[in-house]
Design a protein around this motif. Structure first.
Motif, short mmCIF file in Angstrom:
data_model
loop_
_atom_site.label_atom_id
_atom_site.label_comp_id
_atom_site.label_asym_id
_atom_site.label_seq_id
_atom_site.Cartn_x
_atom_site.Cartn_y
_atom_site.Cartn_z
N GLU A 167 20.48 10.18 11.25
CA GLU A 167 19.20 10.33 10.57
C GLU A 167 18.12 10.94 11.47
O GLU A 167 17.06 11.33 10.99
CB GLU A 167 18.72 8.97 10.05
N ILE A 168 18.37 10.99 12.78
CA ILE A 168 17.41 11.57 13.71
C ILE A 168 17.59 13.08 13.73
O ILE A 168 18.65 13.58 14.10
CB ILE A 168 17.59 10.96 15.11
N THR A 169 16.59 13.79 13.32
CA THR A 169 16.70 15.24 13.15
C THR A 169 16.41 16.01 14.44
O THR A 169 16.87 17.14 14.61
CB THR A 169 15.75 15.72 12.05
N GLU A 170 15.62 15.42 15.33
CA GLU A 170 15.26 16.10 16.58
C GLU A 170 14.85 15.06 17.60
O GLU A 170 14.30 14.01 17.26
CB GLU A 170 14.11 17.08 16.35
N ALA A 171 15.14 15.33 18.86
CA ALA A 171 14.73 14.42 19.94
C ALA A 171 14.65 15.22 21.22
O ALA A 171 15.26 16.29 21.36
CB ALA A 171 15.71 13.26 20.09
N GLY A 172 13.87 14.72 22.16
CA GLY A 172 13.75 15.44 23.42
C GLY A 172 12.76 14.76 24.34
O GLY A 172 12.43 13.57 24.18
N TYR A 173 12.26 15.53 25.27
CA TYR A 173 11.36 15.02 26.31
C TYR A 173 10.29 16.07 26.51
O TYR A 173 10.59 17.25 26.76
CB TYR A 173 12.16 14.81 27.59
N ALA A 174 9.03 15.70 26.33
CA ALA A 174 7.97 16.70 26.39
C ALA A 174 6.65 16.04 26.73
O ALA A 174 6.48 14.83 26.60
CB ALA A 174 7.86 17.44 25.05
N GLU A 175 5.69 16.87 27.13
CA GLU A 175 4.34 16.40 27.38
C GLU A 175 3.57 16.43 26.06
O GLU A 175 3.56 17.44 25.35
CB GLU A 175 3.65 17.28 28.42
N HIS A 176 2.95 15.31 25.72
CA HIS A 176 2.19 15.22 24.47
C HIS A 176 0.89 14.49 24.74
O HIS A 176 0.88 13.36 25.24
CB HIS A 176 3.01 14.46 23.41
N ASN A 177 -0.21 15.14 24.44
CA ASN A 177 -1.55 14.58 24.71
C ASN A 177 -1.71 14.18 26.18
O ASN A 177 -2.35 13.18 26.50
CB ASN A 177 -1.81 13.36 23.82
N GLY A 178 -1.11 14.97 27.07
CA GLY A 178 -1.26 14.71 28.50
C GLY A 178 -0.35 13.63 29.03
O GLY A 178 -0.47 13.24 30.21
N VAL A 179 0.57 13.12 28.21
CA VAL A 179 1.50 12.06 28.64
C VAL A 179 2.93 12.56 28.43
O VAL A 179 3.27 13.08 27.37
CB VAL A 179 1.27 10.78 27.82
N CYS A 181 6.57 12.13 27.43
CA CYS A 181 7.14 11.20 26.46
C CYS A 181 8.55 11.58 26.05
O CYS A 181 8.93 12.75 26.04
CB CYS A 181 6.28 11.17 25.18
N VAL A 182 9.33 10.57 25.69
CA VAL A 182 10.56 10.76 24.93
C VAL A 182 10.15 10.75 23.46
O VAL A 182 9.41 9.86 23.03
CB VAL A 182 11.56 9.61 25.22
N PHE A 183 10.60 11.73 22.69
CA PHE A 183 10.20 11.79 21.29
C PHE A 183 11.42 11.85 20.38
O PHE A 183 12.51 12.25 20.79
CB PHE A 183 9.28 12.98 21.02
N ALA A 184 11.21 11.44 19.15
CA ALA A 184 12.27 11.50 18.15
C ALA A 184 11.65 11.76 16.79
O ALA A 184 10.55 11.26 16.48
CB ALA A 184 13.06 10.20 18.12
N SER A 185 12.32 12.55 15.97
CA SER A 185 11.86 12.87 14.62
C SER A 185 12.90 12.42 13.61
O SER A 185 14.10 12.54 13.85
CB SER A 185 11.61 14.37 14.47
N TYR A 186 12.41 11.93 12.48
CA TYR A 186 13.32 11.48 11.42
C TYR A 186 12.55 11.45 10.11
O TYR A 186 11.32 11.53 10.09
CB TYR A 186 13.89 10.09 11.73
N ASP A 187 13.27 11.33 9.00
CA ASP A 187 12.66 11.22 7.68
C ASP A 187 12.75 9.77 7.22
O ASP A 187 13.81 9.14 7.32
CB ASP A 187 13.35 12.14 6.67
N THR A 188 11.65 9.22 6.71
CA THR A 188 11.65 7.83 6.29
C THR A 188 12.52 7.64 5.06
O THR A 188 12.70 8.55 4.24
CB THR A 188 10.23 7.36 5.96
N ALA A 189 13.08 6.42 4.94
CA ALA A 189 13.93 6.12 3.79
C ALA A 189 13.13 6.16 2.49
O ALA A 189 13.62 6.63 1.46
CB ALA A 189 14.58 4.75 3.98
N ASN A 190 11.90 5.67 2.54
CA ASN A 190 11.03 5.71 1.36
C ASN A 190 10.17 6.97 1.38
O ASN A 190 9.47 7.23 2.35
CB ASN A 190 10.13 4.48 1.32
N PHE A 191 10.27 7.75 0.34
CA PHE A 191 9.45 8.95 0.13
C PHE A 191 9.82 10.13 1.03
O PHE A 191 9.31 11.21 0.87
CB PHE A 191 7.95 8.64 0.31
N GLY A 192 10.69 9.92 2.01
CA GLY A 192 11.15 11.04 2.84
C GLY A 192 10.08 11.67 3.69
O GLY A 192 10.09 12.88 3.93
#
Length: 257
Positions: A167-179, A181-192
């Protein structure tokens, strides 16, 4: 001339084989271009320093490994920070700011509520909610680890770790807002709703989150700088409540109550 053709053919074959052999030798001895793993500039990482081993692990994160990486992170024993939660809708938006203090399993949240201040305290024995302009404190015995995250309307570790890796569509390691971070993207079960969470590599806390309904941003959480000093125990003294049993106050001492 006919009796010379096999000789010419053999010579041509030998030359071709020699050329192939030379190509193979040159290719095997040439440097191979391997993907470059980008490690962060440690001066840009807020909070405690991270080992090079951990940084390499974070930098190589994939959708298949991101849950294990995030599960291996540990939060500070105590900290203070500000959190902003924004809601967006067609033609408008609203932001709610929270002050967050944490020590072990106890969390205290302070936020503006109209002309008053709202307080939420979660401990191992329950949850209290009270207001500046009201002497009545609500109490609930239901409590769980990191319940404070739910009251902040934050997406939690549990939301992400409960997903199947597919269910995880994308993941990685990047700078976000100056921090970093490990990040992950997914679609919620409710409403997608398409959701992305960023977890700080420095302190294991949720640093940011966004949720989209199609192309429209509908939710954004942004965490402020983290002070890892453990707040004083007096911060987590629960208010008196007729709804709370005496056992709910077992962490409060006679001197502080």
């Amino acid at each position: 001339m006919k009796h010379k053709r096999p000789t010419v053919f053999i010579a041509a074959t030998v030359i071709l084989l020699a050329a192939v052999l030379i190509y193979i030798i040159v290719t095997l001895n040439s440097p191979v271009n391997t993907p470059v793993v980008e490690l962060p500039d440690k001066s840009k990482v807020q909070g405690p320093q991270i080992s090079d081993t951990a940084l390499t692990q974070y930098a190589a994160v994939t959708p298949e490994s991101v849950q294990a990486v995030i599960a291996s992170m540990s939060r500070p024993d105590g900290y203070t920070r500000q959190v902003a939660v924004e809601d967006f809708w067609d033609g408008g938006s609203a932001v709610t700011e929270f002050s967050l203090q944490v020590s072990g399993a106890s969390t205290k949240i302070t936020t503006a509520y109209g002309n008053s201040m709202k307080y939420i305290l979660t401990t191992e024995t329950g949850t209290w909610i009270w207001y500046d302009d009201n002497d009545t404190a609500f109490f609930s015995e239901q409590s769980a680890p990191h319940d404070g995250d739910q009251w902040l309307r934050m997406l939690t570790y549990e939301d992400l770790l409960s997903l199947s890796p597919q269910e995880i569509t994308e993941a990685g390691y990047a700078e976000h807002n100056g921090v970093w971070c490990v990040f992950a993207s997914y679609d919620t079960a409710n409403f997608g709703y398409h959701t992305t969470v960023w977890v700080s590599a420095a302190d294991g806390l949720l640093s940011a989150a966004e949720m989209y309904d199609g192309e429209e941003l509908i939710y954004r959480m942004t965490g402020g700088a983290v002070d890892t000093s453990i707040p004083d125990d007096s911060v987590f003294i629960p208010p008196e409540s007729d709804m709370a049993p005496a056992s709910a106050y077992r962490f409060a001492t006679a001197n502080t109550r």
